[in-house]
Design a protein around this motif. Structure first.
Motif, PDB file in Angstrom:
ATOM      1  N   TRP A 161      56.585  28.635  61.618  1.00  0.00           N
ATOM      2  CA  TRP A 161      56.464  29.447  60.484  1.00  0.00           C
ATOM      3  C   TRP A 161      56.528  28.746  59.199  1.00  0.00           C
ATOM      4  N   VAL A 162      56.496  27.341  59.450  1.00  0.00           N
ATOM      5  CA  VAL A 162      56.411  26.889  58.543  1.00  0.00           C
ATOM      6  C   VAL A 162      54.120  26.303  58.440  1.00  0.00           C
ATOM      7  N   THR A 163      54.166  26.151  60.214  1.00  0.00           N
ATOM      8  CA  THR A 163      52.505  26.151  60.696  1.00  0.00           C
ATOM      9  C   THR A 163      51.906  27.436  59.625  1.00  0.00           C
ATOM     10  N   TYR A 164      52.417  28.465  59.766  1.00  0.00           N
ATOM     11  CA  TYR A 164      51.988  29.894  58.879  1.00  0.00           C
ATOM     12  C   TYR A 164      52.176  29.329  57.357  1.00  0.00           C
ATOM     13  N   GLY A 165      53.221  29.209  56.816  1.00  0.00           N
ATOM     14  CA  GLY A 165      53.022  28.684  55.758  1.00  0.00           C
ATOM     15  C   GLY A 165      51.782  27.932  54.577  1.00  0.00           C
ATOM     16  N   VAL A 166      51.279  27.265  55.918  1.00  0.00           N
ATOM     17  CA  VAL A 166      50.336  25.950  55.455  1.00  0.00           C
ATOM     18  C   VAL A 166      49.055  27.234  55.214  1.00  0.00           C
ATOM     19  N   VAL A 167      48.656  27.805  56.503  1.00  0.00           N
ATOM     20  CA  VAL A 167      47.535  28.374  56.528  1.00  0.00           C
ATOM     21  C   VAL A 167      47.630  29.821  55.614  1.00  0.00           C
ATOM     22  N   LEU A 168      49.094  30.272  55.555  1.00  0.00           N
ATOM     23  CA  LEU A 168      48.922  30.869  54.078  1.00  0.00           C
ATOM     24  C   LEU A 168      48.363  30.344  52.732  1.00  0.00           C
ATOM     25  N   ASN A 169      49.231  28.766  52.790  1.00  0.00           N
ATOM     26  CA  ASN A 169      48.610  28.270  51.414  1.00  0.00           C
ATOM     27  C   ASN A 169      46.931  27.996  50.897  1.00  0.00           C
ATOM     28  N   VAL A 170      46.272  28.132  52.275  1.00  0.00           N
ATOM     29  CA  VAL A 170      44.334  27.371  52.506  1.00  0.00           C
ATOM     30  C   VAL A 170      44.111  29.155  52.666  1.00  0.00           C
ATOM     31  N   SER A 171      44.467  30.688  52.076  1.00  0.00           N
ATOM     32  CA  SER A 171      44.006  31.796  52.004  1.00  0.00           C
ATOM     33  C   SER A 171      44.414  31.885  50.627  1.00  0.00           C
ATOM     34  N   ARG A 172      45.414  31.649  49.866  1.00  0.00           N
ATOM     35  CA  ARG A 172      45.892  32.131  48.326  1.00  0.00           C
ATOM     36  C   ARG A 172      44.966  31.377  47.395  1.00  0.00           C
ATOM     37  N   GLY A 173      44.776  30.070  48.304  1.00  0.00           N
ATOM     38  CA  GLY A 173      44.131  28.642  47.339  1.00  0.00           C
ATOM     39  C   GLY A 173      42.591  28.742  47.192  1.00  0.00           C
ATOM     40  N   LEU A 174      41.985  29.880  48.705  1.00  0.00           N
ATOM     41  CA  LEU A 174      40.983  30.544  48.537  1.00  0.00           C
ATOM     42  C   LEU A 174      40.547  31.953  48.268  1.00  0.00           C
ATOM     43  N   ALA A 175      41.369  32.507  48.598  1.00  0.00           N
ATOM     44  CA  ALA A 175      40.416  33.488  47.891  1.00  0.00           C
ATOM     45  C   ALA A 175      41.703  34.567  46.919  1.00  0.00           C
ATOM     46  N   THR A 176      43.324  34.455  47.173  1.00  0.00           N
ATOM     47  CA  THR A 176      43.687  35.114  45.830  1.00  0.00           C
ATOM     48  C   THR A 176      44.245  34.681  44.805  1.00  0.00           C
ATOM     49  N   ASP A 177      44.481  33.364  44.808  1.00  0.00           N
ATOM     50  CA  ASP A 177      44.609  32.651  43.647  1.00  0.00           C
ATOM     51  C   ASP A 177      43.422  32.665  42.460  1.00  0.00           C
ATOM     52  N   PRO A 178      42.456  32.273  42.518  1.00  0.00           N
ATOM     53  CA  PRO A 178      41.716  32.590  41.777  1.00  0.00           C
ATOM     54  C   PRO A 178      41.200  33.750  41.649  1.00  0.00           C
ATOM     55  N   LEU A 179      41.891  34.882  42.130  1.00  0.00           N
ATOM     56  CA  LEU A 179      41.881  36.717  42.458  1.00  0.00           C
ATOM     57  C   LEU A 179      43.024  36.966  40.795  1.00  0.00           C
ATOM     58  N   VAL A 180      44.213  36.059  41.145  1.00  0.00           N
ATOM     59  CA  VAL A 180      44.160  36.444  40.087  1.00  0.00           C
ATOM     60  C   VAL A 180      44.525  35.962  39.219  1.00  0.00           C
ATOM     61  N   VAL A 181      44.246  34.622  38.649  1.00  0.00           N
ATOM     62  CA  VAL A 181      43.138  33.804  37.103  1.00  0.00           C
ATOM     63  C   VAL A 181      43.045  34.287  36.925  1.00  0.00           C
ATOM     64  N   ARG A 182      41.521  35.461  37.675  1.00  0.00           N
ATOM     65  CA  ARG A 182      40.547  35.924  36.736  1.00  0.00           C
ATOM     66  C   ARG A 182      40.235  37.397  36.888  1.00  0.00           C
ATOM     67  N   PHE A 183      41.021  38.194  37.044  1.00  0.00           N
ATOM     68  CA  PHE A 183      41.003  39.266  37.322  1.00  0.00           C
ATOM     69  C   PHE A 183      42.298  40.230  37.111  1.00  0.00           C
ATOM     70  N   SER A 184      43.085  38.985  36.822  1.00  0.00           N
ATOM     71  CA  SER A 184      44.357  40.318  36.476  1.00  0.00           C
ATOM     72  C   SER A 184      44.214  40.724  34.820  1.00  0.00           C
ATOM     73  N   GLY A 185      44.659  42.373  34.665  1.00  0.00           N
ATOM     74  CA  GLY A 185      44.101  43.420  33.984  1.00  0.00           C
ATOM     75  C   GLY A 185      42.649  43.472  33.574  1.00  0.00           C
TER      76      GLY A 185
END
Length: 431
Positions: free
Chosen positions: A63-87
């Motif tokens: 589970w903890v290892t999944y958390g690391v991989v999940l945060n890799v994905s969020r940092g590269l893929a979806t965090d920039p999406l939320v910051v720049r494309f919300s609304g």
């Protein structure tokens, strides 16, 4: 395009309408987090009762290892999406979502292969669990990416429905896993149900993830993405290092005891893990519409979560032991002694995430990165130093102290960033 207005030009009706819209979006965010919390809590409780403390410790490492991989994905893929494309306009949002979800799917596939190979090489008790996780990572990360995409569009209802679909699919999957009775079976059941929800997310959005455009997305978002990657991985990586170190210093059973105590705070931990789904898009909207209200908004978010965690932890301390045994089985005895420490940790983290949302909305990636690296170093040092000095309880106290102290650093950095931003806002006078 957002229309800028001065304070004197705002009227009560638009302000009231904006507040209702904000409450609506936050309500769907809370509903989605409730669905996610219930699913995560149910999985943890079911596995703990089915496997016992040692095997549950193995599941917790996966589970903890999944958390690391999940945060890799969020940092590269979806965090920039939320910051720049919300609304953002729909056409712009759809194109960004196709590339962002494609990136998440690519990250899941690449790191899934690594995890599968590591699991096959490890063998023993841990190996099969990691191999199963490797097979399930693409679906797990894609499901999470759809949630980010829906919240960026202000469509929290779709994220909620998607998590409900995952929860429904979990029921038969967990029943089958219980009949098999292995850690790997539970990991496969958990990941397979997430993959079902990921497929449904494609139907909800009507967008096909474009893995072939992942490289272009990474190039376009590199100013934010790589800093968020380091920030996110330092957070989840610290949890992983602490878990592995605790297993070496004290034993795998200690990992299960800590995870069991965290499960008791599950509703708030799940909210913290997915907090950016709600708070960063909303903080970005506040910044565009009423920038001088951002600090107050972040304080409301962080203070509300910290208060909620303290109230929940207080209720757990008053809970009869038989109810704890009913929930966690054999894990309860070891976990019940860690409730105070875990509660303080979650409260400190909740307070800090309010400031973190503000820094994300401001695009202050350097400041947030510095904060997270400091917090991660304190987390690992406190967790492993405490374990060496006083075992499992010492590790929990060390993490609590590190988390509360780090939240102060987050707020100091947000205050500095807000001052910088306000100095750059031109004064607008009305006659």
């Amino acid at each position: 395009m957002t229309t800028m207005t001065t304070q004197g030009e705002r009227t009560t009706a638009p302000a009231g309408s904006a507040r209702r819209a904000l409450v609506g979006r936050l309500s769907w965010g809370l509903a989605d987090q409730a669905a996610s919390s219930i699913s995560n809590f149910a999985v943890g409780i079911y596995v703990a009762r089915s496997l016992g403390v040692t095997a549950f410790g193995v599941f917790s490492l996966a589970w903890v290892t999944y958390g690391v991989v999940l945060n890799v994905s969020r940092g590269l893929a979806t965090d920039p999406l939320v910051v720049r494309f919300s609304g953002a306009p729909e056409a712009s949002w759809r194109g960004a979502v196709a590339r962002s979800t494609g990136t998440a799917l690519g990250v899941g596939s690449a790191l899934g292969v690594v995890c599968l190979a590591a699991g096959l090489g490890l063998g023993g008790r841990v190996g099969p669990a990691f191999a199963a996780l490797g097979l399930m990572l693409p679906g797990l990360l894609l499901q999470d990416a759809w949630r980010f995409a829906f919240f960026a569009a202000g469509a929290g209802r779709k994220a909620f429905v998607n998590d409900v679909v995952w929860g429904i699919a979990l029921v038969p999957a967990m029943v089958v896993a219980a009949h098999v009775g292995t850690v790997a079976a539970f990991v496969l059941a958990w990941g397979a149900s997430a993959t079902v929800a990921a497929g449904y997310g494609h139907l909800q959005a009507g967008i096909r993830p474009r893995t072939t455009e992942a490289r272009g997305w990474l190039r376009e978002q590199r100013d934010l993405g790589y800093r968020y990657l380091v920030e996110n991985v330092s957070l989840s990586g610290a949890s992983q290092v602490r878990a592995y170190g605790l297993g070496v210093i004290v034993g795998v059973g200690a990992v299960g005891a800590v995870r069991g105590a965290e499960l008791l705070l599950g509703p708030f931990l799940a909210v913290l893990m997915g907090l950016s789904l709600v708070t960063v898009p909303e903080a970005a909207r506040v910044l565009r519409q009423a920038p001088r209200q951002l600090g107050r908004f972040c304080l409301f978010l962080g203070g509300g979560q910290a208060t909620g965690a303290l109230l929940w932890g207080s209720a757990l301390l008053l809970m009869p032991g038989r109810l704890g045994e009913l929930a966690l089985g054999d894990v309860w005895h070891a976990s019940s002694h860690l409730i105070v420490q875990i509660t303080l940790s979650v409260a400190g983290a909740g307070l800090g995430t309010g400031a973190a949302a503000g820094l994300r909305a401001l695009g202050a990636a350097r400041r947030s990165l510095r904060c997270q690296l400091f917090a991660s170093a304190c987390y690992v040092g406190g967790g492993l130093g405490g374990a060496a000095l006083a075992g499992t309880a010492g590790s929990a106290w060390g993490v609590a102290a590190a988390t509360v102290g780090s939240s102060a650093v987050w707020w100091l950095q947000l205050r500095s960033a807000l001052r910088e931003h306000h100095r750059n806002i031109p004064e607008v006078r009305t006659s």
